[in-house]
Design a protein around this motif. Structure first.
Motif, PDB file in Angstrom:
ATOM      1  N   MET A   1     -46.923  26.351  51.876  1.00  0.00           N
ATOM      2  CA  MET A   1     -46.169  25.666  50.445  1.00  0.00           C
ATOM      3  C   MET A   1     -45.921  25.167  49.521  1.00  0.00           C
ATOM      4  O   MET A   1     -46.424  25.128  48.719  1.00  0.00           O
ATOM      5  CB  MET A   1     -45.132  25.937  51.350  1.00  0.00           C
TER       6      MET A   1
ATOM      7  N   PRO B   1     -47.482  33.513  52.233  1.00  0.00           N
ATOM      8  CA  PRO B   1     -46.752  32.199  52.631  1.00  0.00           C
ATOM      9  C   PRO B   1     -44.982  32.789  53.649  1.00  0.00           C
ATOM     10  O   PRO B   1     -44.904  33.834  52.807  1.00  0.00           O
ATOM     11  CB  PRO B   1     -46.429  31.882  50.980  1.00  0.00           C
ATOM     12  N   GLY B   2     -45.231  31.215  53.721  1.00  0.00           N
ATOM     13  CA  GLY B   2     -43.521  32.084  54.355  1.00  0.00           C
ATOM     14  C   GLY B   2     -43.352  32.842  56.056  1.00  0.00           C
ATOM     15  O   GLY B   2     -42.506  33.595  55.989  1.00  0.00           O
TER      16      GLY B   2
ATOM     17  N   GLU C   1     -40.359  33.376  58.614  1.00  0.00           N
ATOM     18  CA  GLU C   1     -39.003  32.513  58.138  1.00  0.00           C
ATOM     19  C   GLU C   1     -38.484  33.704  58.165  1.00  0.00           C
ATOM     20  O   GLU C   1     -38.891  34.826  57.846  1.00  0.00           O
ATOM     21  CB  GLU C   1     -39.169  32.078  56.780  1.00  0.00           C
TER      22      GLU C   1
ATOM     23  N   GLN D   1     -37.351  36.521  54.885  1.00  0.00           N
ATOM     24  CA  GLN D   1     -38.540  36.409  54.193  1.00  0.00           C
ATOM     25  C   GLN D   1     -39.046  37.670  53.662  1.00  0.00           C
ATOM     26  O   GLN D   1     -39.579  38.505  54.530  1.00  0.00           O
ATOM     27  CB  GLN D   1     -39.485  35.598  54.534  1.00  0.00           C
TER      28      GLN D   1
ATOM     29  N   THR E   1     -39.535  36.879  47.920  1.00  0.00           N
ATOM     30  CA  THR E   1     -39.046  36.226  47.339  1.00  0.00           C
ATOM     31  C   THR E   1     -39.864  34.654  48.362  1.00  0.00           C
ATOM     32  O   THR E   1     -40.313  33.639  47.665  1.00  0.00           O
ATOM     33  CB  THR E   1     -37.649  36.154  48.348  1.00  0.00           C
ATOM     34  N   ALA E   2     -40.843  34.853  48.991  1.00  0.00           N
ATOM     35  CA  ALA E   2     -41.931  33.859  49.151  1.00  0.00           C
ATOM     36  C   ALA E   2     -42.626  33.607  48.264  1.00  0.00           C
ATOM     37  O   ALA E   2     -42.822  32.080  48.377  1.00  0.00           O
ATOM     38  CB  ALA E   2     -43.091  34.346  50.146  1.00  0.00           C
TER      39      ALA E   2
END
Lengths: 389, 867
Positions: free
Chosen positions: A153, A223-224, A227, A230, A234-235
């Motif tokens: 991130m 990424p992300g 989570e 997610q 949005t990531a």
């Protein structure tokens, strides 16, 4: 006559120093071990006719059959290549390649018909090939951020300096950053089979399984991941797409397992080529499940190329022209190809190894004969000669 | 650098005003300490804990290579110019620096502990039996007793009795010590001395002689005398000295004895023994009183003291009565002639530089086979003027080669780093037959002058054997420098005495023989051993191996790095000349540091073409080294060409094999990372095979290093390309998965195999052809070694010397220690550790200064004895 000896030294001539106090100094003589006296047992091979000549003949005898095997294997691989660069006026892609600019919004499509003389069995691999594209240029090779591509991130928001000048755009971090990602190949290639009865059938192309397993599952991560709530959009929030891209990275593919950084087309592109002429796996044409029919029967085919951007160009231009996207890209010496190929245990079609093995084997054999003659004519005379004292 | 040093000096506040005077009070330490003068403690260590790091680093970066690497590392920190990550240079540099630092620290700690106790070279054990002579002495033969009494009294030896019954003698020359020791063993034990007395235990009875005077030895007098008063009050002068000198001063009544003694002396001299004549004279009290008075006046005279004393001595040392003669066997060490013969076979030119007299030097020359009866002529240069020396040298040269030109042919060239050094080389001239040259110190002084030195060098180089006798330490060094300068030859100086130090330091290689003569030669030498004959092992075995190893190491080192670099050169044509490296950065970092370090280390530690016994058997194996055949400019160019070929193979075979190909599942294999892995694996395997070809002597360690390095390479590569390493250090290990994905491909291994074979085959074929067509001496011996049994170790046969030459020599050539023994200085209890080295005299290093055998000449009723 009597003689007496005056013992100043030991048998080996080493003086033992005795102080007046009677103390004996430690002798500096190295220990009498095979290691310290350089007497370690050892194998002492020398080049004799008895070893060298058989070696040459044996190598010759081994290499020639291997070479023949390799050559035959390579010859059995079927390969078909279409150059769709569009340099000639007559080429179907001439218009697209000349008139297209970076700012253009409407894709340009060109159609190239071709004829396969042999049926292609089992899986057929479809490659795009680029020439004179220096993906191995030093500054290009390092213009990437592996941490970002691994889903980190921090790196997503602050790309590495190596990515400069493709790290930020409009104060937003670029994802994926760097020159490699920016220049990603994005022609769309489609294949159609022209049935003898006149219908044009689109050939299904698989875009999964074209990248290395380690790249797809270890090196590249979105990424992300993991989570809650997610999604990719949005990531990647807060980042911007590479300048030359039409779509952001999270819209590369509809399928979730092939989107974002783990898009296999992207991964394949990111594995930079060693040489300026290279091919990269584009799609796989799976053999039909019944196995009776060839994957691609003999016949007429059409390749449709949807131009989104012009790719092949000398990297030096590439790097510097792309510094400002408005700058029109003009000529390039590169070539673009579409390749269809079957494969074997030794990979793709490459007759070099086979020929090299046959040649080296023959040379070895020949050298063996030459050395044998030399040995017979001169060797005995010289080696039995006495060493002058 | 001087500027920098003085700057640092100022920085550290070390600069001080020059000291003009010091105030000191004798024996008042606390008072003296208040001035804080620099003390005179000897510090042998270079660093302390605080200064170690900065000083050591500063010294290390003075080395060109380290500074260069530092510069490279600084460049690599600048991204615009760097093609590599900073660690590719930093890791090796750190490694080298830390290894050197550890070594330096270790050396320093060792130096700190250096032991000064070497100077005790105490008296060794003594075993003696000789009944016939002992009986003669025991029966009270007055002449025999006087003979040994003289030996026990007339000398400047210092006794050293640390414990009851353990007596050590410290003598100025080993001969003197030997004579006193001989007397001791015949029942005349020199026990102790004070400035006024000498205590001797004669046949078990302690007798204290009053020492009235010591008439010291010097070069002109060539004799020494003592005047003693026995407890009975009898005054006697004992004198020993060179036979010719003594014979001149004998009483006419001794004529008959002189004849006999002279015959014996000639015999001894013929055997190379060093002879002395002994004589005595009884003095009467009144004469002595008067003489003593004059002696006192003379010795306190302010002007011409020496001359006055000499006159006085001359006056009293006459009408002596001959006692006999001694002869010390100046026995050559074991194996000297054999060693010299071996070295001559190895084409090593041997010059003898000795302080000995001409006769002694010649005798030694004959005894060790350097001068031979079958030589055409032995020239002796002994002129006392420059013109005379010139004439003698020129005559000698003309005799050897009538066609020899007047002017020497001097080749001027440039050599060294960047050809900055100017060199002048005097060419060798052809001579038929063998000649010898003996030149003495006087003549040498003239011959070493600027205008004559080339003449000397020419003439000397035409002779098989050159002996310079009576030379001073400075001249020894000058001769070495002359040869160094005009022959461009590698020089080795070997000696055992303090006066060889300058020569040992002047030569390229200095060798000290540790023995009787103190340790100065050893301490200033590069190598030291106990006997001259070990020189042949040093040169013919270890020196040769060392040269061989060094050359192999250098060639291999150049080969592996040139190849490595040339591959990048070829790749530049394919990467837009962007300086992209072919190999993984980690491979570049570890290539010299780990993957190829140990095998070449093993090679350069253990390799030997033939073992020591064969090296002795064929001394001519040594000659290629003298001609620089193993590593010359030619060899370097050959090495470059080989590298060039290898690099072409190492780049273009993988290039052609990987070009446009894919894996067996259709995926990428022509990517940069796979190509890098393939190319570097090929390189490493080729380098390992090449090293194996160069290795002639495969010990278990070599096997372990070669295989271990290869295994280590794969282990490290798989580790660095593993998931774990990538996930921990993402940006440092981007090659994740490359090893797994490409090393499971058959065509990758076929490529590696082909590349290795193509690199190695021509080398093997070429070497094989060379062995067949033009075998070197090494090849021949290696071939012989394979087919024949080991040669036996050569036994050293003692060669009896047959010569008619006469030597008379047993004293040192310097002033004696008479003053010292009659002063009170030596009575101070000086700690042993700081005692100055007394034995500064050297003989020929070929001579073993330990007398080895004592023989008696039975038909000599006077007891003339040859210890």
């Amino acid at each position: 006559m009597m003689a007496s000896s005056y013992n100043a030294k030991d048998e080996d001539g080493h003086i033992t120093v005795t102080g007046p106090g009677g103390g004996t100094l430690r002798s500096k003589k190295p220990e009498n071990t095979a290691f310290k006296q350089q007497r370690l047992p050892a194998w002492q091979p020398i080049l004799t006719a008895g070893t060298v000549l058989p070696a040459f003949f044996i190598i010759g005898l081994i290499f020639i059959p291997i070479g023949i095997g390799l050559y035959v294997t390579s010859n059995n691989i079927k390969e078909f290549e279409v150059d769709y660069t569009g340099v000639d006026m007559s080429s179907p892609c001439f218009n697209c390649s000349q008139n297209f600019s970076w700012n253009s919004t409407t894709p340009c499509t060109c159609t190239i018909p071709f004829f396969l003389e042999q049926p292609y069995e089992s899986n057929v691999f479809m490659y795009y090939g680029l020439s004179n594209f220096y993906q191995n240029h030093r500054r290009y090779v390092k213009s990437r951020d592996d941490s970002q591509l691994n889903g980190d991130m921090t790196s997503l928001k602050e790309p590495s300096k190596e990515c400069e000048p493709y790290a930020y755009h409009d104060n937003k971090p670029i994802a994926p950053c760097g020159a490699i990602a920016n220049s990603m190949f994005n022609d769309t290639l489609e294949l159609f089979y022209n049935d003898p009865n006149g219908t044009k059938v689109q050939i299904p192309l698989t875009n999964i399984g074209i990248a290395w397993w380690t790249d797809k599952h270890v090196k590249f991560k979105n990424p992300g991941v993991g989570e809650a709530n997610q999604n990719l959009t949005t990531a990647f929030q807060g980042t911007t797409k590479p300048l030359n891209w039409r779509r952001p990275v999270y819209e590369l593919d509809a399928a979730a397992n092939n989107d974002g950084f783990i898009n296999e087309d992207f991964i394949v592109w990111m594995r930079t080529a060693a040489l300026p002429t290279f091919r990269k796996l584009y799609r796989i044409i799976k053999s039909p499940s019944n196995g009776m029919m060839p994957t691609m029967p003999r016949g007429n085919y059409t390749l449709e190329v949807v131009y989104i951007t012009t790719m092949s160009k000398n990297l030096r231009q590439n790097l510097f022209n792309q510094l400002n996207p408005d700058y029109p890209v003009r000529s390039f010496e590169g070539r673009k190809r579409m390749i269809l190929s079957t494969i074997s245990w030794m990979g793709g079609k490459n007759p070099f190894l086979g020929i090299a093995y046959i040649t080296v084997g023959s040379v070895c054999f020949f050298l063996g004969v030459v050395l044998l003659i030399i040995h017979h004519k001169c060797g005995n005379r010289n080696n039995s000669a006495d060493i002058s004292n | 650098m001087g500027l920098v040093a003085s700057f640092f000096g100022q920085l550290c506040g070390k600069e001080k005003k020059p000291e003009e005077e010091r105030h000191l009070r004798a024996n008042d330490r606390s008072f003296n300490l208040t001035y804080r003068y620099a003390n005179n403690a000897i510090k042998t260590s270079k660093y302390n804990i605080l200064t170690f790091l900065p000083r050591n680093l500063f010294e290390q970066f003075q080395r060109l290579a380290n500074a260069y690497f530092l510069f490279l590392m600084i460049l690599q920190v600048i991204p615009q110019v760097s093609s590599l990550s900073w660690f590719t240079t930093a890791v090796p540099l750190m490694f080298v620096l830390s290894i050197t630092a550890v070594k330096d620290a270790n050396d320093d700690i060792k130096t700190e502990k250096v032991d000064f106790s070497w100077n005790q070279l105490a008296d060794p054990k003594f075993v003696f039996h000789d009944h016939s002579l002992l009986e003669t002495v025991k029966q009270g033969n007055p002449d025999a007793q006087a003979f040994f009494r003289l030996l026990a009294l007339c000398h400047t030896v210092m006794p050293d009795e640390k414990k009851e019954g353990e007596l050590y003698y410290q003598a100025q020359s080993p001969d003197e010590g030997a004579l006193v020791t001989a007397a001791r063993n015949f029942g005349f034990v020199f026990r102790s001395r004070t400035p006024e007395s000498i205590t001797v235990i004669e046949m078990g009875k302690q007798v204290i002689y009053e020492l009235l005077a010591v008439l010291d030895f010097n070069n002109v007098r060539k004799r020494m005398s003592v005047i003693v008063r026995s407890p009975e009050g009898k005054l006697t002068l004992f004198c020993k000295g060179a036979d010719t000198i003594i014979f001149e001063r004998l009483h006419p009544s001794c004529k008959k004895l002189v004849e006999v003694t002279n015959k014996h002396l000639s015999e001894y001299a013929g055997e190379g023994l060093r002879t002395l004549a002994l004589a005595y004279k009884d003095l009467d009290e009144s004469f002595m009183d008067e003489w003593k008075q004059r002696h006192h006046e003379a010795s306190t005279a302010l002007v011409e003291r020496e001359e006055k004393l000499d006159e006085l001595y001359e006056e009293i040392e006459k009408d002596l009565l001959l006692l006999g003669a001694t002869a010390v066997e100046d026995k050559l060490q074991d194996g000297v002639p054999q060693t010299i013969e071996q070295l001559a076979k190895a084409d090593i030119k041997i010059w003898v530089l000795t302080g000995d007299k001409q006769e002694t030097a010649e005798n030694i020359g004959y005894s060790c086979n350097m001068l031979r009866e079958e030589m055409k002529e032995i020239f002796i240069v002994a002129a006392n003027t420059a013109e005379g020396v010139k004439e003698e040298l020129e005559n000698a040269r003309r005799k050897m080669s009538s066609s020899s030109a007047d002017k020497p042919s001097v080749i001027k060239a440039r050599a060294g780093l960047f050809w900055l050094q100017k060199t002048e080389t005097v060419q060798d001239e052809k001579v038929d037959g063998e000649y010898g040259l003996v030149i003495n110190g006087h003549s040498l002084a003239f011959a070493l002058e600027k205008d004559l030195q080339l003449e000397l060098l020419r003439t000397a180089c035409m002779c098989q054997t050159v002996i310079c006798c009576r030379v001073t330490p400075l001249q020894k060094a000058q001769v070495v420098q002359l040869v160094k300068k005009y022959k461009q030859a590698v020089t080795l100086a070997i000696g055992d005495g303090a006066n060889d130090v300058s020569m040992i330091k002047a030569a390229h290689i200095g060798v000290g023989i540790s023995g009787q003569e103190g340790m100065q030669a050893v301490l200033s030498s590069d190598f030291s051993f106990a006997q001259f004959r070990y020189l042949q092992r040093l040169l013919l075995v270890h020196g040769r191996w060392s040269y061989l190893r060094m050359c192999k190491f250098l060639q291999y080192f150049f080969y592996k790095n040139f190849t490595f670099t040339f591959v990048h050169f070829w790749y530049a044509f394919f990467c837009g000349f962007s300086a992209q490296t072919v190999y993984d950065e980690w491979f570049i970092t570890l290539y010299n540091l780990m993957y190829t370090a140990l095998p070449v280390l093993g090679l350069s530690i253990f390799d030997q073409d033939v073992n020591d016994r064969w090296s002795f058997q064929y001394p001519q194996l040594y000659t290629p080294g003298q001609l620089n055949q193993y590593f010359s400019k030619k060899a370097f160019v050959r090495c470059m060409m080989k590298s060039c070929y290898s690099s072409l193979i190492l780049f273009f075979i993988p290039w052609a094999a990987m070009h446009d190909t894919v894996r067996d599942d259709g995926k990428d294999i022509a990517d940069y990372q796979s190509f890098a892995l393939l190319a570097q694996t090929c390189l490493l395997i080729v380098m390992s095979i090449q090293l194996s070809l160069d290795t002639h002597y495969w010990t278990a360690v070599n096997q372990f290093f070669v295989w271990g390095s290869l295994a280590g390479y794969f282990a490290i590569t798989f580790t660095m390309y593993s998931n774990g390493m990538f996930l921990i250090f993402t940006s440092a290990f981007p090659f994740i998965g490359t090893a797994r994905n490409s090393l499971n491909q058959p065509n990758v291994w076929l490529t590696i195999f082909l590349t290795s074979l193509l690199c190695i085959l021509p080398v093997v074929a070429f070497r094989f052809i060379l062995i067949q067509l033009r075998p070197t001496i090494n090849d021949k011996v290696r071939h012989k070694m394979r087919n024949e049994a080991l040669p036996a170790t050569t036994k050293h046969v003692h060669v009896r010397r047959i010569s008619t030459r006469r030597s008379g020599y047993a004293f040192s050539h310097s002033q004696g220690y008479g003053d010292l023994v009659t002063s009170r200085k030596f009575l101070l209890k000086i700690p042993v550790r700081t005692r100055p080295a007394l034995f500064t005299e050297t003989d020929s290093p070929l001579a073993q200064n330990q007398p080895q055998h004592y023989r008696t000449i039975t038909e000599e009723p006077e007891g003339s004895q040859s210890p």
